[in-house]
Enzyme design. Sequence first.
Site, PDB file in Angstrom:
ATOM      1  N   THR A 142       0.821  -1.216   0.000  1.00  0.00           N
ATOM      2  CA  THR A 142       0.000   0.000   0.000  1.00  0.00           C
ATOM      3  C   THR A 142       0.855   1.266   0.000  1.00  0.00           C
ATOM      4  OG1 THR A 142      -1.809  -1.153   1.089  1.00  0.00           O
ATOM      5  CG2 THR A 142      -1.769   1.230   1.342  1.00  0.00           C
TER       6      THR A 142
ATOM      7  N   SER B 102       1.843  -7.425  -0.483  1.00  0.00           N
ATOM      8  CA  SER B 102       2.665  -8.312   0.356  1.00  0.00           C
ATOM      9  C   SER B 102       2.291  -9.781   0.175  1.00  0.00           C
ATOM     10  CB  SER B 102       2.546  -7.912   1.827  1.00  0.00           C
ATOM     11  OG  SER B 102       1.196  -7.977   2.251  1.00  0.00           O
TER      12      SER B 102
ATOM     13  N   ASP C 178      -0.411  -6.454   4.896  1.00  0.00           N
ATOM     14  CA  ASP C 178      -1.242  -7.634   5.170  1.00  0.00           C
ATOM     15  C   ASP C 178      -0.430  -8.800   5.726  1.00  0.00           C
ATOM     16  OD1 ASP C 178      -3.448  -6.255   4.389  1.00  0.00           O
ATOM     17  OD2 ASP C 178      -3.576  -7.138   2.397  1.00  0.00           O
TER      18      ASP C 178
HETATM   19  N1  DGL Z   1      -2.730  -4.251   1.753  1.00  0.00           N
HETATM   20  C1  DGL Z   1      -1.699  -4.294   0.763  1.00  0.00           C
HETATM   21  C2  DGL Z   1      -0.579  -5.270   1.093  1.00  0.00           C
HETATM   22  O1  DGL Z   1      -0.495  -5.813   2.157  1.00  0.00           O
HETATM   23  C3  DGL Z   1      -2.233  -4.595  -0.572  1.00  0.00           C
HETATM   24  C4  DGL Z   1      -2.321  -3.403  -1.438  1.00  0.00           C
HETATM   25  C5  DGL Z   1      -1.431  -3.464  -2.646  1.00  0.00           C
HETATM   26  O2  DGL Z   1      -0.269  -3.062  -2.534  1.00  0.00           O
HETATM   27  O3  DGL Z   1      -1.858  -3.918  -3.686  1.00  0.00           O
HETATM   28  O4  DGL Z   1       0.274  -5.487   0.314  1.00  0.00           O
END
Ligand code: DGL
Length: 354
Positions: free
Chosen positions: A35, A72, A107
Amino acid sequence: MAVLCLSVAGPTPILAQQAATPTLPRVHFVATGGTISNRDGGRLTAEELAKSMPGVERYARLTFEQFANVASSELTLQQWLGLAKRINELYATDKDIAGVVVTSGTDTLEETAFFLHLTVKDPRPVVVVGSMRNPSTLGYEGAANLLEGVRVAADPAARNKGALVVLNDEINSARNVTKTDALRLQTFRSREYGQMGVVDRDRVVFFSQITQRTNERLEFDVAKLTALPRVDVIMVYQGAPGDLIKAAVDNGAKGIVIAVAGAGATSGTQNEGLAYAAEKGVFVVNSTRAGSGRIAPASGDLPGGAQVNEAQRRRRQFSIAGEDHTPVKARILLMMALTKTTDRNEIQRIFSEY
Ligand code: DGL
């Protein structure tokens, strides 16, 4: 600000060095995505993230590289190995680096951070940083978190503390931290262990030290590893079928983490599944689904412990107490343990020392 860019082969296409006072510590930043870089219309690159921190030149000379640019949960176990090898290589070949910062999606950040915690041997820090709001959102905190990560990585007090997670002005140990809320900024908590330190306006402050094995005391070596053994996590819930355990075993799992209820309860037909795993020589780590709390070795392992029958003896031979690791982290520790040994007592020792 002057920026020198160099192209290199392999997974590290960009290296750049920003002009800053040469006496300042050098921090190397490795971007993997998440993100923090997930801008509407196109992800921010490592270079764009590096340039997003006004005042960074007061704290560090920054170099950077793009390792990946994905969510992630999209990072593969092969990429984990590549990332750990890359950071070990950087530290082995570049004595000028004071610390490494890795950006990650939040995440599964706690998993990637714990993997690095177990595999980067140098005393210099690895600081994992992310953000909860993306760069297109009002209140994006990514640049602030990244700058705080750079400040921690540049701080000599961050050495020999294993991998650290920095978000929201707080420093947590990769060993203890968990994402506790799907959306809130204050999501990364170490629960009953508390934060290790804070990043304040004036300085970085550490409140506690980690007592488990880290850094130069690590015994795992990723240098020659080409793959990680399959270890699956299976949750205990009311009336749960044991055939999921059997399916994991039949599909090649070398280990299973069972996220037990309370301090060790299974449910439904799971004990049949666990007996099957033991028959096939698959190790089972018990870790509580409660979110915190320690699973101690079975009383039969202790002096004067209870007598057990043959089936129980076999189960115990392949059963390991997960100590205070959460199921997803117990899985990573079991994967690393299995790269070294298949001796049950050795695996149990590893769980008690990390
Ligand atoms: N919540 C984000 C992660 O943990 C996903 C968002 C993204 O980079 O696509 O990577």
